[in-house]
Design an enzyme around this catalytic site. Structure first.
Site, mmCIF file in Angstrom:
data_model
loop_
_atom_site.group_PDB
_atom_site.id
_atom_site.type_symbol
_atom_site.label_atom_id
_atom_site.label_comp_id
_atom_site.label_asym_id
_atom_site.label_seq_id
_atom_site.Cartn_x
_atom_site.Cartn_y
_atom_site.Cartn_z
ATOM 1 N N SER A 9 -0.324 -8.904 3.564
ATOM 2 C CA SER A 9 0.105 -7.508 3.671
ATOM 3 C C SER A 9 0.818 -7.194 4.977
ATOM 4 O O SER A 9 1.463 -6.150 5.085
ATOM 5 C CB SER A 9 -1.098 -6.579 3.519
ATOM 6 N N ASP A 44 -4.169 1.757 9.380
ATOM 7 C CA ASP A 44 -5.330 1.951 8.497
ATOM 8 C C ASP A 44 -6.441 0.983 8.924
ATOM 9 O O ASP A 44 -6.412 0.469 10.035
ATOM 10 C CB ASP A 44 -4.932 1.808 7.022
ATOM 11 N N HIS A 101 -4.404 -2.623 9.192
ATOM 12 C CA HIS A 101 -2.984 -2.891 9.464
ATOM 13 C C HIS A 101 -2.431 -2.157 10.670
ATOM 14 O O HIS A 101 -2.827 -1.029 10.934
ATOM 15 C CB HIS A 101 -2.147 -2.515 8.225
#
Ligand SMILES: *[C@@H]1O[C@H](CO)[C@@H](O)[C@H](O)[C@H]1NC(C)=O
Ligand SMILES: *[C@@H]1O[C@H](CO)[C@@H](O)[C@H](O)[C@H]1NC(C)=O
Length: 362
Positions: free
Chosen positions: A35, A327, A330
């Site tokens: 991600s 978040d 990340h």
């Protein structure tokens, strides 16, 4: 329009129509990973719950729209593209999705991203997120692209193209997260066994990239995983020492593995980026980078804004520029930009044996 302006215009036009613009430093970037560099592949995985396709993701992106990036804006893949004078490599699944068929061929040659949120080196790592493209599958897809491109441009032209292109690999974070979240995995393996096994599997996939034309590799180690907001909740908002310890051990092992791998194959050039060191630097010296909050997530709920993922109902920090974390896991766009500055021009504190600028020039 005056004569001078006209001259300038035709000069600019000349370079644009040349195809390979002056600013473009390499022919293409092929991206593999998780991600940290996913630019939308997971939006095409119907079963996946690892999706950044709702607000507040993308709040600082073009048109303030979520795009599948786990960021308030751009992520590291975008900044790598910018550094190299290229558009961000598009998600592989967008290129092969229905309605896009005719454009495939042209697009593959300009770079492709196989990165997928939740992906790990191990095929099972993404189970918690139900679906992702694990590294093995990403490399399988790359192999299809490779064969398609051979048919189109021929083997020797392709080899020339690929040998100048960058193969960026950002993986391993989810495997380690998974280990520290799973009592079952911990029962079955010591951390050392687990880390060794990650490196063994990663090497096999890197070898497949080499066997299919890859020569210039940008490879990132894992971050200071014990310091992400989700893990800080386990230690009264301080970093989890054991998780950080094994992040460092993995990165050490990765550096040895890369040296060994290079010595076993002709023509490999790589730049290793120590994400741990770069992240730790931001955490230790936030003010010198313009950050004030190194602990909390910007988008989330509860303690450290990390008791819940970034959801449409989540609380948003007022200033996204002063947070390292967007978040639970990340980085913000602001932090990603700094990471890529270091990837590209970083000293030997962050990159070894060379940085990305040197990799490009090599
Ligand atoms: C690429 O182009 C070739 C020849 O034009 C065509 O046969 C092939 O189906 C195309 N590949 C994809 C994936 O669309
Ligand atoms: C929690 O953080 C403190 C301060 O950094 C550290 O000394 C301690 O070892 C940490 N505990 C765990 C379980 O990681």
């Amino acid at each position: 329009m005056g004569f001078k302006a006209l001259l300038v215009c035709s000069f600019v036009l000349f370079f644009y129509s040349y195809g390979f613009s002056m600013a473009q430093m390499v022919p293409a970037v092929y991206v593999f990973g998780d991600s940290l560099v996913d630019v939308g592949n997971n939006n095409y995985l119907t079963l996946s719950i690892a999706k950044a396709n709702h607000r507040h993701y993308g709040i600082d992106f073009l048109n303030h729209k979520p795009t599948g990036r786990f960021s308030n804006g751009k992520n590291a893949a975008d900044f790598i593209g910018e550094k190299l004078g290229l558009a961000t490599s598009p998600p592989y699944l967008s290129l092969i999705s229905k309605g896009n068929k005719n454009e495939n061929n042209a697009s593959f040659i300009n770079g492709v991203s196989f990165a997928s949120a939740g992906a790990g080196i191990f095929d099972g790592t993404d189970e918690r997120y139900r679906q992702s493209l694990p590294l093995t599958k990403q490399v399988n897809y790359y192999t299809n692209v490779y064969e398609e491109l051979i048919r189109e441009v021929g083997a020797s032209a392709l080899q020339k193209h690929l040998s100048k292109s960058i193969f960026a690999v950002v993986i391993g974070n989810n495997d380690l997260f998974g280990y520290f979240e799973s009592s079952e995995l911990r029962k079955k393996n010591t951390p050392q066994q687990y880390v060794d096994s990650m490196l063994f599997s990663l090497k096999l996939q890197l070898q497949r990239l080499y066997d299919n034309g890859g020569r210039k590799f940008e490879i990132a180690g894992v971050g200071a995983l014990g310091c992400c907001p989700m893990f800080r909740l386990k230690n009264q908002t301080e970093c989890v020492v054991e998780t950080n310890y094994w992040s460092v051990q993995y990165n050490k092992g990765l550096q040895s593995m890369l040296k060994e791998w290079q010595s076993e194959n002709q023509g490999i050039i790589y730049s290793y980026f120590d994400t741990y060191v770069a992240m730790n630097d931001l955490i230790q010296n936030p003010a010198s980078y313009g950050f004030t909050d190194v602990k909390a997530a910007c988008c989330g709920l509860g303690e450290l804004n990390a008791r819940a993922p970034c959801l449409p109902v989540s609380h948003l920090c007022p200033n996204r520029q002063d947070h390292i974390f967007w978040d639970q896991f990340h980085p913000t766009e602001a932090a990603s930009r700094i990471f890529v500055d270091k990837i590209f021009d970083g000293s030997s504190t962050y990159t070894s044996p060379i940085n990305m600028r040197q990799l490009v020039a090599a």
